[in-house]
Scaffold this active site. Structure first.
Site, PDB file in Angstrom:
ATOM      1  N   ASP A 243      71.789   1.116 -69.646  1.00  0.00           N
ATOM      2  CA  ASP A 243      72.578   0.036 -70.259  1.00  0.00           C
ATOM      3  C   ASP A 243      72.253   0.013 -71.748  1.00  0.00           C
ATOM      4  O   ASP A 243      71.094   0.171 -72.129  1.00  0.00           O
ATOM      5  CB  ASP A 243      72.212  -1.330 -69.629  1.00  0.00           C
ATOM      6  CG  ASP A 243      73.303  -2.379 -69.818  1.00  0.00           C
ATOM      7  OD1 ASP A 243      73.747  -2.566 -70.965  1.00  0.00           O
ATOM      8  OD2 ASP A 243      73.712  -2.978 -68.820  1.00  0.00           O
ATOM      9  N   ASP A 263      75.916   5.362 -72.038  1.00  0.00           N
ATOM     10  CA  ASP A 263      77.166   4.939 -71.399  1.00  0.00           C
ATOM     11  C   ASP A 263      77.126   5.348 -69.926  1.00  0.00           C
ATOM     12  O   ASP A 263      77.048   6.545 -69.607  1.00  0.00           O
ATOM     13  CB  ASP A 263      78.338   5.623 -72.124  1.00  0.00           C
ATOM     14  CG  ASP A 263      79.686   5.235 -71.524  1.00  0.00           C
ATOM     15  OD1 ASP A 263      79.719   4.627 -70.430  1.00  0.00           O
ATOM     16  OD2 ASP A 263      80.710   5.540 -72.156  1.00  0.00           O
ATOM     17  N   ASP A 279      76.746  -2.111 -61.480  1.00  0.00           N
ATOM     18  CA  ASP A 279      77.297  -3.463 -61.647  1.00  0.00           C
ATOM     19  C   ASP A 279      78.034  -3.538 -62.989  1.00  0.00           C
ATOM     20  O   ASP A 279      78.116  -4.592 -63.607  1.00  0.00           O
ATOM     21  CB  ASP A 279      76.128  -4.474 -61.602  1.00  0.00           C
ATOM     22  CG  ASP A 279      76.591  -5.924 -61.478  1.00  0.00           C
ATOM     23  OD1 ASP A 279      77.742  -6.148 -61.069  1.00  0.00           O
ATOM     24  OD2 ASP A 279      75.793  -6.831 -61.791  1.00  0.00           O
ATOM     25  N   LYS A 308      85.174  -5.072 -59.426  1.00  0.00           N
ATOM     26  CA  LYS A 308      85.694  -6.358 -59.921  1.00  0.00           C
ATOM     27  C   LYS A 308      87.186  -6.391 -59.633  1.00  0.00           C
ATOM     28  O   LYS A 308      87.901  -5.417 -59.912  1.00  0.00           O
ATOM     29  CB  LYS A 308      85.452  -6.494 -61.434  1.00  0.00           C
ATOM     30  CG  LYS A 308      84.067  -6.039 -61.903  1.00  0.00           C
ATOM     31  CD  LYS A 308      82.970  -7.024 -61.577  1.00  0.00           C
ATOM     32  CE  LYS A 308      81.606  -6.417 -61.915  1.00  0.00           C
ATOM     33  NZ  LYS A 308      80.477  -7.182 -61.423  1.00  0.00           N
TER      34      LYS A 308
HETATM   35  C1  SAM Z   1      77.148  -7.981 -64.914  1.00  0.00           C
HETATM   36  S1  SAM Z   1      76.097  -7.217 -66.040  1.00  0.00           S
HETATM   37  C2  SAM Z   1      74.907  -6.481 -65.009  1.00  0.00           C
HETATM   38  C3  SAM Z   1      73.890  -7.432 -64.495  1.00  0.00           C
HETATM   39  C4  SAM Z   1      72.771  -6.710 -63.784  1.00  0.00           C
HETATM   40  N1  SAM Z   1      73.224  -6.062 -62.557  1.00  0.00           N
HETATM   41  C5  SAM Z   1      71.633  -7.646 -63.439  1.00  0.00           C
HETATM   42  O1  SAM Z   1      71.363  -7.850 -62.268  1.00  0.00           O
HETATM   43  O2  SAM Z   1      70.999  -8.189 -64.335  1.00  0.00           O
HETATM   44  C6  SAM Z   1      77.033  -5.848 -66.555  1.00  0.00           C
HETATM   45  C7  SAM Z   1      76.289  -4.910 -67.467  1.00  0.00           C
HETATM   46  O3  SAM Z   1      77.051  -3.714 -67.536  1.00  0.00           O
HETATM   47  C8  SAM Z   1      76.831  -3.157 -68.817  1.00  0.00           C
HETATM   48  N2  SAM Z   1      77.881  -2.171 -69.059  1.00  0.00           N
HETATM   49  C9  SAM Z   1      79.206  -2.355 -69.150  1.00  0.00           C
HETATM   50  N3  SAM Z   1      79.810  -1.175 -69.409  1.00  0.00           N
HETATM   51  C10 SAM Z   1      78.840  -0.247 -69.472  1.00  0.00           C
HETATM   52  C11 SAM Z   1      78.818   1.150 -69.711  1.00  0.00           C
HETATM   53  N4  SAM Z   1      79.933   1.820 -69.935  1.00  0.00           N
HETATM   54  N5  SAM Z   1      77.634   1.782 -69.686  1.00  0.00           N
HETATM   55  C12 SAM Z   1      76.475   1.115 -69.451  1.00  0.00           C
HETATM   56  N6  SAM Z   1      76.444  -0.217 -69.220  1.00  0.00           N
HETATM   57  C13 SAM Z   1      77.603  -0.886 -69.245  1.00  0.00           C
HETATM   58  C14 SAM Z   1      76.842  -4.362 -69.735  1.00  0.00           C
HETATM   59  O4  SAM Z   1      76.129  -4.060 -70.930  1.00  0.00           O
HETATM   60  C15 SAM Z   1      76.143  -5.418 -68.888  1.00  0.00           C
HETATM   61  O5  SAM Z   1      74.757  -5.485 -69.237  1.00  0.00           O
END
Ligand code: SAM
Length: 353
Positions: A243, A263, A279, A308
């Site tokens: 992340d 990413d 997630d 989602k």
């Molecule tokens: C809903 S949060 C995750 C919460 C996590 N599962 C927890 O329990 O704390 C979604 C996360 O996905 C990350 N995210 C979104 N797109 C992403 C990508 N392309 N690569 C890596 N992380 C990504 C965001 O930065 C965010 O921190």
């Protein structure tokens, strides 16, 4: 007394999805009927001629939007609030059923939750009345069906049955697990629920078994602030958390965690891992395709990921995403999807190769 309907309990607002799912699944199994529901009630009744046969054929595990699956055996409207026990006894008299557990429950709607205290009190009153004639075992017995009393209102009850192993063990289908202590985010409860709901006891126990390379290894895509990573750590796994965002304590700097700012749609593991969880908030079809690639390329053995849901056509999108995943992932030993109690506008998928 005849069974004329399956009952599904769901998250309030998702009645159309469960109704569509019941209709689709029943048709696939050669049963025809119709779903009756009202928006935000958290309950769908699927009425069909051979409800008991459909109940036996349609596995609870195969239903995504149902938190609970019951077979309706009697509808008891217009009850006298001073004595609700006698009509239940009278209705069961002809049934000849023997039950291993009594569950008195209500829907998860605003209206339904008002009956939580009544459910407790009525269960305490009914239990001895059922034990006296031997209709209910003294101790919970998983070999016998459960008897459910669903409270529609103070004057309207429904009797239903379920089989242990083909229904949720929790009243109302709502898992009641303690929030993992010290978790960096509330999302931790979601993965915890997924592990308890979607995995078998053996699959859950296997998380703690060491593989040929020591403790099992997991990748958490979209890991920040670290709730899911925390659940995996507590289960005994070593985690690569992917992340761009920061992790919070106690996950940040944990000896068993490697944090990669990358990413999640591009990063791939240098060697295969036992588990991948995801997630990332993204379009569900894009997630489904990427998850399928992990399986196709052999990058993971097991995965739990969230899809989602869009605001509209959620059942269509659910089917489409799972079809895409199935078509692209290659052979799988297990594929289960559920809208968990902790899922809002999303579903959670478990896949195993
Ligand atoms: C809903 S949060 C995750 C919460 C996590 N599962 C927890 O329990 O704390 C979604 C996360 O996905 C990350 N995210 C979104 N797109 C992403 C990508 N392309 N690569 C890596 N992380 C990504 C965001 O930065 C965010 O921190």
């Amino acid at each position: 007394m005849s069974s004329d309907a399956l009952i599904g309990l769901c998250r309030p607002g998702f009645e159309p999805e469960l109704a569509a799912e019941f209709t689709h699944q029943a048709t696939e199994l050669g049963h025809y009927g119709h779903a009756i529901t009202e928006r935000n009630t958290g309950i769908v009744r699927f009425v069909c001629a051979e409800a008991a046969a459909l109940d036996a054929a349609l596995r609870f595990d195969a239903l995504i939007y149902a938190r609970q699956k019951l077979l309706s055996i009697a509808d008891l409207p217009n009850l006298d609030p001073k004595d609700r026990v006698s009509p239940v006894i009278a209705a069961l008299q002809s049934h000849g059923g023997r039950y291993g557990e009594l569950v008195v429950e209500h829907t998860d709607s605003d209206e339904g939750r008002e009956f939580a205290a009544l459910a407790r009190g009525f269960g305490n009153a009914l239990r001895p009345a059922l034990r006296k004639p031997g209709w209910l075992t003294d101790k919970d017995d998983a070999r016998k069906p459960r008897l459910h009393v669903l409270i529609h209102s103070g004057t309207h009850l429904r009797l239903a049955t379920s089989r242990v192993g083909d229904s949720s063990p929790w009243p109302g289908g709502i898992t009641r697990l303690r929030q993992p202590p010290n978790a960096p985010s509330r999302s931790a409860a979601k993965l915890d629920e997924a592990l308890h709901t979607l995995l078998t006891d053996e699959e859950r126990a296997a998380l703690r078994h060491e593989g040929p390379n020591g403790v099992l290894r997991a990748v958490d895509l979209g890991a920040a602030p670290g709730g899911w990573t925390w659940v995996l750590l507590r289960a005994g796994l070593k985690v690569t958390a992917v992340d761009n965002g920061p992790l919070k304590d106690p996950v940040a700097g944990h000896a068993m965690v490697e944090h990669l700012r990358a990413d999640g749609f591009r990063w791939q593991p240098p060697r295969p891992v036992d588990w991948m969880v995801c997630d990332m908030v993204e379009q569900p079809r894009r997630v489904a395709e990427r998850m399928a690639q992990w399986f196709r390329e052999g990058w993971c053995q097991n995965a739990i990921f969230n899809l989602k849901l869009p605001m509209k056509k959620r059942w269509d999108e659910t089917q489409l995403c799972l079809d895409v995943f199935r078509a692209q992932a290659g052979p799988l030993k297990a594929l289960k999807a559920k809208q968990l109690y902790h899922d809002r506008e999303e579903i959670t998928v478990f896949a195993k190769r």
